[in-house]
Structures are given as structure tokens and as C-alpha cells.
Design an enzyme around this catalytic site. Structure first.
Site, PDB file in Angstrom:
ATOM      1  N   LEU A  18      42.629  42.636  38.769  1.00  0.00           N
ATOM      2  CA  LEU A  18      41.849  41.677  37.990  1.00  0.00           C
ATOM      3  C   LEU A  18      40.733  41.023  38.804  1.00  0.00           C
ATOM      4  O   LEU A  18      40.099  40.072  38.345  1.00  0.00           O
ATOM      5  CB  LEU A  18      42.791  40.642  37.375  1.00  0.00           C
ATOM      6  CG  LEU A  18      43.899  41.296  36.517  1.00  0.00           C
ATOM      7  CD1 LEU A  18      44.873  40.251  36.017  1.00  0.00           C
ATOM      8  CD2 LEU A  18      43.323  42.094  35.364  1.00  0.00           C
ATOM      9  N   CYS A  19      40.468  41.533  40.013  1.00  0.00           N
ATOM     10  CA  CYS A  19      39.344  41.046  40.811  1.00  0.00           C
ATOM     11  C   CYS A  19      38.030  41.597  40.265  1.00  0.00           C
ATOM     12  O   CYS A  19      37.972  42.744  39.824  1.00  0.00           O
ATOM     13  CB  CYS A  19      39.486  41.491  42.270  1.00  0.00           C
ATOM     14  SG  CYS A  19      40.507  40.377  43.243  1.00  0.00           S
ATOM     15  N   HIS A  20      36.980  40.791  40.343  1.00  0.00           N
ATOM     16  CA  HIS A  20      35.656  41.225  39.910  1.00  0.00           C
ATOM     17  C   HIS A  20      34.995  42.078  40.989  1.00  0.00           C
ATOM     18  O   HIS A  20      35.132  41.785  42.172  1.00  0.00           O
ATOM     19  CB  HIS A  20      34.766  40.002  39.661  1.00  0.00           C
ATOM     20  CG  HIS A  20      35.227  39.167  38.510  1.00  0.00           C
ATOM     21  ND1 HIS A  20      36.262  38.271  38.621  1.00  0.00           N
ATOM     22  CD2 HIS A  20      34.817  39.108  37.218  1.00  0.00           C
ATOM     23  CE1 HIS A  20      36.454  37.690  37.447  1.00  0.00           C
ATOM     24  NE2 HIS A  20      35.597  38.177  36.580  1.00  0.00           N
ATOM     25  N   ASP A  49      50.115  51.135  61.546  1.00  0.00           N
ATOM     26  CA  ASP A  49      50.088  52.600  61.609  1.00  0.00           C
ATOM     27  C   ASP A  49      49.905  53.063  63.054  1.00  0.00           C
ATOM     28  O   ASP A  49      50.541  54.026  63.503  1.00  0.00           O
ATOM     29  CB  ASP A  49      48.931  53.100  60.738  1.00  0.00           C
ATOM     30  CG  ASP A  49      48.802  54.612  60.725  1.00  0.00           C
ATOM     31  OD1 ASP A  49      49.838  55.296  60.634  1.00  0.00           O
ATOM     32  OD2 ASP A  49      47.668  55.116  60.789  1.00  0.00           O
ATOM     33  N   MET A 105      40.144  36.698  47.994  1.00  0.00           N
ATOM     34  CA  MET A 105      40.901  37.946  47.870  1.00  0.00           C
ATOM     35  C   MET A 105      40.322  39.023  48.788  1.00  0.00           C
ATOM     36  O   MET A 105      41.066  39.832  49.354  1.00  0.00           O
ATOM     37  CB  MET A 105      40.919  38.451  46.425  1.00  0.00           C
ATOM     38  CG  MET A 105      41.747  37.604  45.458  1.00  0.00           C
ATOM     39  SD  MET A 105      43.382  37.113  46.072  1.00  0.00           S
ATOM     40  CE  MET A 105      44.112  38.712  46.411  1.00  0.00           C
ATOM     41  N   GLU A 106      39.011  39.011  48.947  1.00  0.00           N
ATOM     42  CA  GLU A 106      38.367  39.971  49.848  1.00  0.00           C
ATOM     43  C   GLU A 106      38.789  39.692  51.299  1.00  0.00           C
ATOM     44  O   GLU A 106      39.053  40.630  52.063  1.00  0.00           O
ATOM     45  CB  GLU A 106      36.841  39.888  49.704  1.00  0.00           C
ATOM     46  CG  GLU A 106      36.292  40.562  48.453  1.00  0.00           C
ATOM     47  CD  GLU A 106      36.574  39.820  47.141  1.00  0.00           C
ATOM     48  OE1 GLU A 106      37.013  38.642  47.200  1.00  0.00           O
ATOM     49  OE2 GLU A 106      36.363  40.414  46.067  1.00  0.00           O
TER      50      GLU A 106
END
Lengths: 157, 157, 157, 157, 157, 157
Positions: free
Chosen positions: C76-78, C127, C112-113
């Protein structure tokens, strides 16, 4: 002249050719290319192949990641699993030599993956140096050698 | 020598440079490149620029689509909106000349987008012709001209 | 309790909320996280923040690239343009502290980014070290500070 | 100390390690992580694990989709086929416990895929709750168990 | 007949048309489509629009995520920012009606984004129900209404 | 009614079902769909199936590329390798008939890949013709035939 492009059907329409009859075997391809730039840029990139910052690592990573996305970029390439990818960068007087080696255990050769790794590593170097050398170019991107599959070994003449 | 790469910070770490202070203006870039191949391949691709099948269209489409994905491929490129992308292909005796023109109304130049369009159109042609000419190469990928933004017009010397 | 999630409509269905009425302004977010590992791994990664190979650069690049793809990962992020992204890594006795700073000139905040950059940089370190320390963990991924837009400055209490 | 990172070659350059000699076998990995938030948020998410809207489903879907894209995010991961992915969410008093289970029939383990599923499910929950709890965090993202391949069973000590 | 496709230049070559002269304004598009299936499937999906599991949420999320990726799928679409996306699903006797509403503040209309959201939500429902109804179909995917920009309001006749 | 959706577990949560026990065999699927438009548009697209420009090639390429990305779009589809993809377009009086044929040597059927190829080829045609016919629709997207795997041959009744 009876040769034709395998990617086109008899009506000339593009298609992803059927490889379901081919065997999954180990296949390797090596491609090279060159970033032509200036001595000044080479000085900024490093000395004696000792990098002065993340520039070379960024290009190596970009090339490796791009190899995995070849099938997203080149419309008629098959999506395949890759067993290994390595990108080497060597500094010359006014250029960077880019070498990519790619291996798979799948039904098609990986020369496009090696060429894509070289191209995107070259573009990334170009992006890195463009503030200093806007006239840089990526050149001589080509396959050096491929091995495996029915057609066997091909070495650049 | 006081020049340095804008993509590296003072410690040498890669970063995506801050363009928040730059103005969103119309910017255009033109890049070119060449697929070197054989006269036989050119004959298969078309005659008098009349394509014999989807090969040239496939390369044009691949180049346009790749321009839009430049920021996914080149690690330090900004994700930007593109206002237009065109890829032109012209057949020579034993080569295809690739020209990409890209425009944006954003905060950074689009030379990397034009270079990426040329590279991927070139890779796609390479993929198409490789069954006939495995020794083809993509060469001289470079910026010809860029316009707009604070640095204004740059034309390849 | 009258609060509710802005990402759900009144029937509980997920939606991408309308930001067309918000202003495009400069917005910044800083997020942090930690890779918990062993002193042995830290010794292999570097000494005095001097990296011994491409490991730290790989994680920085992965974090920067992931920030740009946040809208592909978080449903739901733009999709927004990013003006800058930086990922810093600091070596502790048995951990790596990850800090991401992201800026935009767009209609939504970029926390969020920043969180995505930290998470993927952490996954990439994980990793890298897993052959030596399979029990490593990525922890305390959180927003430290965000600025800009109607809600103004928020600093972690 | 003779251990080293398999992702770096002897010069320290990043590479995607060669797995062409490994066998394609069934391999499973389980990873977990936690979204730390508030009791208020847990009340909004559901009660007795009965979700009040699409929030939990959105996070599950995001985690599953991210597992498939691990190789696009983590630079040195191999692109592999996944046989199954499941993401479970359990509500605690002030946290959500995230568990991802991933299986493959390929040449490498899938712990990175399980960790990526957990991380992105966590980021998606974070995005969902941030309007109510901007101080939430994603924490303790780690492998619990992996099975299959030459190294056999590993259980978190 | 003097009409022609704006996506082709005078020689018939595909191009991404130049929108740099268009204004960035609020534009909205609504598209619909139908999954035709059986009463049995509708019974499994829910009753009185009360879903029995994640099936409807999965389709909604898939549609929203696909809207954001329209420019990656449709070759000549511009990469644009989206201000909002909503996907609604309504159960009929033997079909699911899909409605997508998309808004932007950019230089082009968003009908392709709305159509892509509907199509991918439809494909996701198809995937979900195919074990029970392999003969399902996605049908009548079309624009109902678009608003904003120079061409103003268009409502399906 | 004891049937249920294999994509949901017993609690109704979405999951990517486990195919690790299935055999990797040759599997083929054929899907079709229709772009409903006007006679005027068909005249612009070509005559006697002779295309007047890149429009049909663009749709074919878009369909082929989308087939490869099905697992990125449809949340619960497995990422699989594809052995071949072909997209055929046939012009009718006021419609374009789209047929996609997809083959794999993997553990799951490829009907979703064929349906995705048809849908995205249809969306691309829609994008191409929308300046002339904004009321076009993509309709009757459905599986015609699938073969291979344990369930054997299925032909649309």
C-alpha cells in the site's frame, strides 16, 4: 542464403523459442567490454587496482544483479536459473576492462546474461564518472567464449 | 586534481546524491551506439530500412522499456518520471546504428536513461542475430547531446 | 478508541490512500537497525571501519536499491520519486549498526523507504555472514526521526 | 582464524558463488521475526486471531511475494524456483509474531528467502500501523531451522 | 480517415509520446471487469460479501500492486506517480464484479492503470478458483469513466 | 460441497501451495482473449493481417514479457522457468483475437502464464487504440486447453 533468425517464426513474428527438448547441462559464457574514459578518471577510481571508494564494487554488484534480470530486459530470453556470476574490473591507462563469467545448469546458453552483466557494469561506471568525464563510452561489448550444450565450445575467432 | 565523483561521499561510500535542491525542468538527452555485425545479418533484418519481421520492433520496444527501468539497474540513479522515449534504428552495410532520445520534467538529467535504452536495444539485437553471427558486438555507446538543467547544453566534442 | 488504520476503508478492505490533496514538499526520514552477529564476523568484515572486501559496499548498495523499490514490496506504499538515499554502516564489537537517510520532494513521507533500506541492507549482511554465523539476526529496525509534510517533525521518544 | 566469507573471492571482490556442482534436492527453511507495537494496535488488528480487515492478509501476501523476489533484493542470492511459501502471523499482547516457511527443489538453501518473507511482512505491518504507532519496530528476524542439502539439519541453538 | 495512433510515429515505429508539454493535474479513472465462474465458486468465496478466507483480499492487493507496475507491463505507458488506488470486489450469483479507481497528479491519464488493476485482480481470482472451476473467464475489462486533463470528463456511452 | 481452494490453508490464510512432490514434466497451456474495438481501429492496425506499424509487434512482445513475470503479478503463482512462449494476433472485422501458447518443464501448469500473456497483450492493444476508440474492451480471457502433469489433458468444454 537459407539462414534465419530463430527468434522469428515463419511469418516474421517474434517468439520465445521452444527449448523444452534441450537438455539441462552445465553451460558457461564469458563476455567482455570496455569503458573508455580519461587518465584523470582512472586516477580517481584507484591505483594499482586498489579502489579508492565504492565505485568499482558498485559496478561489480550492478553487473551481477543485472545478469539475473536479463530475461526481464531482453524480450525473447528465457528466464533461467544461474549457478554463478562474477564480474571483474581491471584498470588500464584510460579505460576499465570489464569481464563477466556466468554459469548455469539449464536448457539455454548464458551469453546474453554475460553480455548484460558487462553492459550494466559499464553503464554503472559511466554513471559514476560522468561528472568528471561526460564523454566516456561503453564499447566492444562482446562474447569471448561459450561452452556447454549441444553446440559445444565457441571461442571468439 | 580536486575533482571527485559526486556519487561517493568523503569516506568513499556510495550514495544517491541529494537533488532536492534542484529544479524540476525539461531535460533531454540523446545517446547512440552501434551493433557491429555482418552484411548477411543486415540482409536478414531488412532492406532499405523495411524490416522483414519483428526484429527491429522488438529492439525498439526493449530499449524504450529499459529506459524506464534505468533506476532499477544502475544503483545510484534516481527514480524519475520520463516524458518521452524514442529509439531509432538505422541499417548500415554491416551494422545497426541505434539512437535513443529521452525527455523528462524532473530534477536530474536523463543521459543514463538514454544510454540504457541504447544498450538494451543493442543487447536485444545481439540476442536476435546471435544464431547467425555469434561474434557481433555492441559498441560506442555514448552520449551525443544533453540539454536542460543548471548545466545547460552539452554537445559531444 | 476511535483511531483506525488509514490503509483500510470502512469495510476493512485494503486501499492505497488518496494523497492527491497533500502538498509536494521536502520530507526526510532516518531509520536504524542492527545486525547482531559475532566478534569473529566483525573481524572478517573489517577493522576500524576499514572494510576488508566488498561486503559492506554490497550491503550499502543493496539498501539504496531497495529504498527505490519500496512501493513494489510494501503493497500500500505509493510509488514516489526519491531525492537522496544514504546507508551508513558502523561496526560494533559484535554487531553492525545500519542507518538509512532518505529524502523526497513528494506527497508522502519516506519512513517506509528508510525502513526498507535498513532491512535489505541487514538481509544482505546476513547473507554475507551466514556461512560463518548462521545464527545472526536483524533486529530493532525502526524510525528514528522524520521531518516535513503536515505532521512536521517526529523524533523517536 | 581461517574462516572466510564465501561471497567474496580471494581479492575481496563480491561474486555469486558457483553452485553448479551442488545437487538439486528438497530444502526447507523457517525464519521468524516480531513486530513490536502497542496493545491498542493489536486491538485494531483483531481479536483471538480474528482479523478485523485486510491488514493481516496484506502482510501475508507481501511476505509471500517478497520471498519470490529475494534474488532481486539481496545482490548475491541465486535466482531459484520455490516449491512453497507460507507466512503465519500470531497476535501477542503488544506484538505480532511472524513465521515464514519456504521450500525449494534447487541447488541452494532458502534461509534468505524465509528471512526476506519475514522482513517484508514485518515492513508491511509497520506501514499498516504507523498512523497509530509510529514507534513500532521489526525485530529478531532470524533463522530458526533449515534442512536439506549437504549441510543437513540446522536448528537454532 | 485521418485518425492515427499517437503511439506510432509517421514511419509506424513505436514510441513513448512526449507529455512534457502537458500539465500535471488531478486525473481519475474507473475501470471494471468480471470474473465469470460458477455458483459453487461464489459459495466458496463468501456469502453476503463476507469472505471466507484471504481470497478476495489477495485479489484486491494484487490489483493495487499491479496498478503501480503498469508502466513495466504496457510498453508505451509512462512511469507515473499514483495518488490513490482502490479495488472493489462484489459477488454476484456466478461472477465477481471488479472495479478499480485510480488517481494521479501527473501529466497523463490513468485509465491503463485502472484497467491493469482490474485485469490482474481478475487473473488472481482466476488462479484462486481454477482448481474448482478451470473454465472461468475474465471478461468485459473496460474503462467506465475518466476525468481530468485537457480532454476532461469521458463517461462510457 | 467438499471442494476447496488449494491456495488457502484450513484457516483460510493464503499460501503458495507445496509442489515439491510433483514431477518436473513438459506442460503446455493455450489461452485466448479478444480486444473488442471498431472497424476503424482494425483498418488502422492493418489489412489482411499485414500490420501498418509496430502496434501488433508491441502487443506480442508485451504478452511474451508478461508471461515471464506472472509470478510477480499473481501472488500465489510459483516462479517457474518457461520453455517457450508465443502470442498470435488475428484481426477480425471489429476485434483482435489473441492466442497465447506457453510451455514449461517444471512442477506446475502454465495456464496462468498463458492467461497473463493474453491479458497484457490485450491491455497493450487497448493502450494503442485508446486515442481512437476509448470504449474498447478486453474480453473472454480464458484457458482453451492444457496438457501435461498428473491431471493430463483438459480441453475447454
Amino acid at each position: 542464403m537459407t539462414k534465419q533468425f530463430t527468434h522469428l517464426d515463419s511469418s516474421g513474428a517474434a517468439r520465445m523459442v521452444d527449448v523444452s527438448g534441450k537438455e539441462a547441462t552445465t553451460r558457461t559464457a564469458v563476455a567482455t567490454g570496455v569503458l573508455r574514459t580519461t587518465a584523470e578518471v582512472i586516477g580517481l577510481l584507484g591505483a594499482d587496482d586498489l579502489p579508492k571508494g565504492d565505485a568499482l564494487a558498485t559496478a561489480r554488484i550492478a553487473g551481477i544483479m543485472a545478469a539475473k534480470r536479463t530475461w526481464e530486459l531482453v524480450p525473447l530470453c528465457h528466464p533461467i536459473s544461474l549457478s554463478s556470476v562474477a564480474v571483474e574490473l581491471a584498470l588500464g591507462p584510460a579505460e576499465v576492462l570489464i569481464t563477466a563469467t556466468v554459469r548455469t545448469n539449464d536448457r539455454t546458453g548464458v551469453e546474453m546474461e554475460a553480455l548484460t552483466a558487462v553492459s550494466v557494469a559499464g553503464l554503472t561506471l559511466h554513471d559514476m564518472v560522468k561528472s568528471v568525464d561526460p564523454a566516456a563510452s561503453v564499447t566492444d561489448v562482446r562474447v569471448e567464449r561459450k561452452e556447454g550444450g549441444k553446440s559445444g565450445l565457441w571461442v571468439r575467432p
